[in-house]
Design a protein around this motif. Structure first.
Motif, PDB file in Angstrom:
ATOM      1  N   LEU A  41      -5.935  -8.007  -6.248  1.00 12.99           N
ATOM      2  CA  LEU A  41      -5.309  -7.811  -5.807  1.00 12.99           C
ATOM      3  C   LEU A  41      -3.685  -7.897  -5.978  1.00 12.99           C
ATOM      4  O   LEU A  41      -2.605  -7.868  -5.431  1.00 12.99           O
ATOM      5  CB  LEU A  41      -5.499  -9.824  -6.856  1.00 12.99           C
ATOM      6  N   ARG A  42      -3.410  -6.749  -6.444  1.00 13.31           N
ATOM      7  CA  ARG A  42      -2.099  -5.848  -6.891  1.00 13.31           C
ATOM      8  C   ARG A  42      -2.020  -5.300  -5.823  1.00 13.31           C
ATOM      9  O   ARG A  42      -0.937  -4.827  -6.279  1.00 13.31           O
ATOM     10  CB  ARG A  42      -2.600  -5.768  -8.368  1.00 13.31           C
ATOM     11  N   GLN A  43      -3.033  -4.915  -5.068  1.00  7.64           N
ATOM     12  CA  GLN A  43      -2.220  -3.899  -3.646  1.00  7.64           C
ATOM     13  C   GLN A  43      -2.199  -4.252  -2.890  1.00  7.64           C
ATOM     14  O   GLN A  43      -1.641  -4.100  -1.501  1.00  7.64           O
ATOM     15  CB  GLN A  43      -3.769  -3.318  -3.127  1.00  7.64           C
ATOM     16  N   ILE A  44      -2.223  -6.065  -2.480  1.00  8.35           N
ATOM     17  CA  ILE A  44      -1.905  -6.987  -1.361  1.00  8.35           C
ATOM     18  C   ILE A  44       0.164  -7.310  -1.665  1.00  8.35           C
ATOM     19  O   ILE A  44       0.411  -7.732  -2.111  1.00  8.35           O
ATOM     20  CB  ILE A  44      -2.163  -8.335  -1.549  1.00  8.35           C
ATOM     21  N   HIS A  58      -1.751  -7.063   4.621  1.00  9.18           N
ATOM     22  CA  HIS A  58      -1.609  -5.805   4.571  1.00  9.18           C
ATOM     23  C   HIS A  58      -0.858  -5.123   3.196  1.00  9.18           C
ATOM     24  O   HIS A  58      -0.617  -5.672   2.618  1.00  9.18           O
ATOM     25  CB  HIS A  58       0.482  -6.180   5.520  1.00  9.18           C
ATOM     26  N   MET A  59      -1.389  -3.787   2.614  1.00  7.71           N
ATOM     27  CA  MET A  59      -1.557  -3.124   1.487  1.00  7.71           C
ATOM     28  C   MET A  59      -1.050  -2.327   1.293  1.00  7.71           C
ATOM     29  O   MET A  59      -0.290  -1.647   2.141  1.00  7.71           O
ATOM     30  CB  MET A  59      -3.062  -2.242   0.984  1.00  7.71           C
ATOM     31  N   LEU A  60      -0.596  -2.356  -0.001  1.00 11.58           N
ATOM     32  CA  LEU A  60       0.344  -1.369  -0.766  1.00 11.58           C
ATOM     33  C   LEU A  60       0.273   0.102   0.136  1.00 11.58           C
ATOM     34  O   LEU A  60      -1.097   0.117  -0.116  1.00 11.58           O
ATOM     35  CB  LEU A  60       0.646  -0.983  -2.101  1.00 11.58           C
ATOM     36  N   GLY A  61       0.545   0.768   0.117  1.00 11.46           N
ATOM     37  CA  GLY A  61       0.631   2.114   1.073  1.00 11.46           C
ATOM     38  C   GLY A  61       0.536   1.862   2.507  1.00 11.46           C
ATOM     39  O   GLY A  61      -0.034   2.734   3.235  1.00 11.46           O
ATOM     40  N   GLY A  62       0.234   0.979   3.144  1.00 21.57           N
ATOM     41  CA  GLY A  62      -0.424   0.607   4.623  1.00 21.57           C
ATOM     42  C   GLY A  62      -1.068   0.250   5.047  1.00 21.57           C
ATOM     43  O   GLY A  62      -1.442   0.443   6.398  1.00 21.57           O
ATOM     44  N   GLN A 119     -12.099  -6.129   6.574  1.00 26.60           N
ATOM     45  CA  GLN A 119     -12.729  -4.845   7.878  1.00 26.60           C
ATOM     46  C   GLN A 119     -11.211  -3.911   7.568  1.00 26.60           C
ATOM     47  O   GLN A 119     -10.107  -3.853   8.012  1.00 26.60           O
ATOM     48  CB  GLN A 119     -12.594  -5.264   9.163  1.00 26.60           C
ATOM     49  N   PRO A 120     -11.397  -2.921   7.042  1.00 27.35           N
ATOM     50  CA  PRO A 120     -10.266  -1.346   7.205  1.00 27.35           C
ATOM     51  C   PRO A 120      -9.557  -1.280   8.667  1.00 27.35           C
ATOM     52  O   PRO A 120     -10.294  -1.382  10.110  1.00 27.35           O
ATOM     53  CB  PRO A 120     -10.791  -0.532   6.858  1.00 27.35           C
ATOM     54  N   MET A 121      -8.531  -1.941   9.696  1.00 30.09           N
ATOM     55  CA  MET A 121      -7.948  -1.362  10.312  1.00 30.09           C
ATOM     56  C   MET A 121      -7.380  -0.199  10.623  1.00 30.09           C
ATOM     57  O   MET A 121      -6.341   0.365   9.646  1.00 30.09           O
ATOM     58  CB  MET A 121      -7.615  -2.575  11.063  1.00 30.09           C
ATOM     59  N   ALA A 122      -7.149   0.256  11.646  1.00 25.50           N
ATOM     60  CA  ALA A 122      -6.179   1.354  12.094  1.00 25.50           C
ATOM     61  C   ALA A 122      -5.326   1.025  13.304  1.00 25.50           C
ATOM     62  O   ALA A 122      -5.483   0.413  13.889  1.00 25.50           O
ATOM     63  CB  ALA A 122      -6.927   3.065  12.505  1.00 25.50           C
TER      64      ALA A 122
END
Length: 128
Positions: A41-44, A58-62, A119-122
């Motif tokens: 949660l803290r990374q969202i 979208h997470m902290l760090g991109g 799912q991680p996305m790029a």
């Protein structure tokens, strides 16, 4: 503890322009790596509702995680906002979101729907 959860839920409301429910917004994202069951949660940083079944986290760090719900969630794509409650520090594929509808000066609860895996996305390279 309860006020903190409510604040966290409200802070993560998807806020963007209206969209047609069920339509898919175009993007330049492709799957990248293995799906995970939970995100911290803290990374969202923020969320982007793409349609009635798809939310990008979208997470902290991109980093971006796409959650495709197992079933369509009525009103999600149109309202583009939701809440959730959790007592953990993670949001997981077993958690439930609830669509929030604008009603006058407040918000009403709509459909509640289960999340899928994250799912991680790029981003795909832009064509020039």
């Amino acid at each position: 503890m309860r006020p903190l959860l409510c604040l966290m839920s409200l802070a993560l409301l998807a806020t963007s322009a209206t969209a047609v429910a069920g339509s898919k917004k175009p993007d330049n994202l492709v799957p990248s790596g293995k799906a995970v069951t939970c995100v911290q949660l803290r990374q969202i940083r923020n969320t982007e509702v793409r349609n009635d079944r798809t939310i990008d986290f979208h997470m902290l760090g991109g980093k971006i995680y796409r959650n495709t719900l197992p079933h369509s969630c009525p009103g999600l794509g149109f309202e583009e906002r939701f809440m959730y409650k959790t007592s953990l520090s993670q949001l997981c594929n077993v958690d439930i979101i609830t669509v929030l509808y604008s009603r006058g000066s407040g918000l009403d609860r709509g459909a509640s729907c289960g999340l899928g895996k994250f799912q991680p996305m790029a981003k795909t390279p832009s064509r020039g």
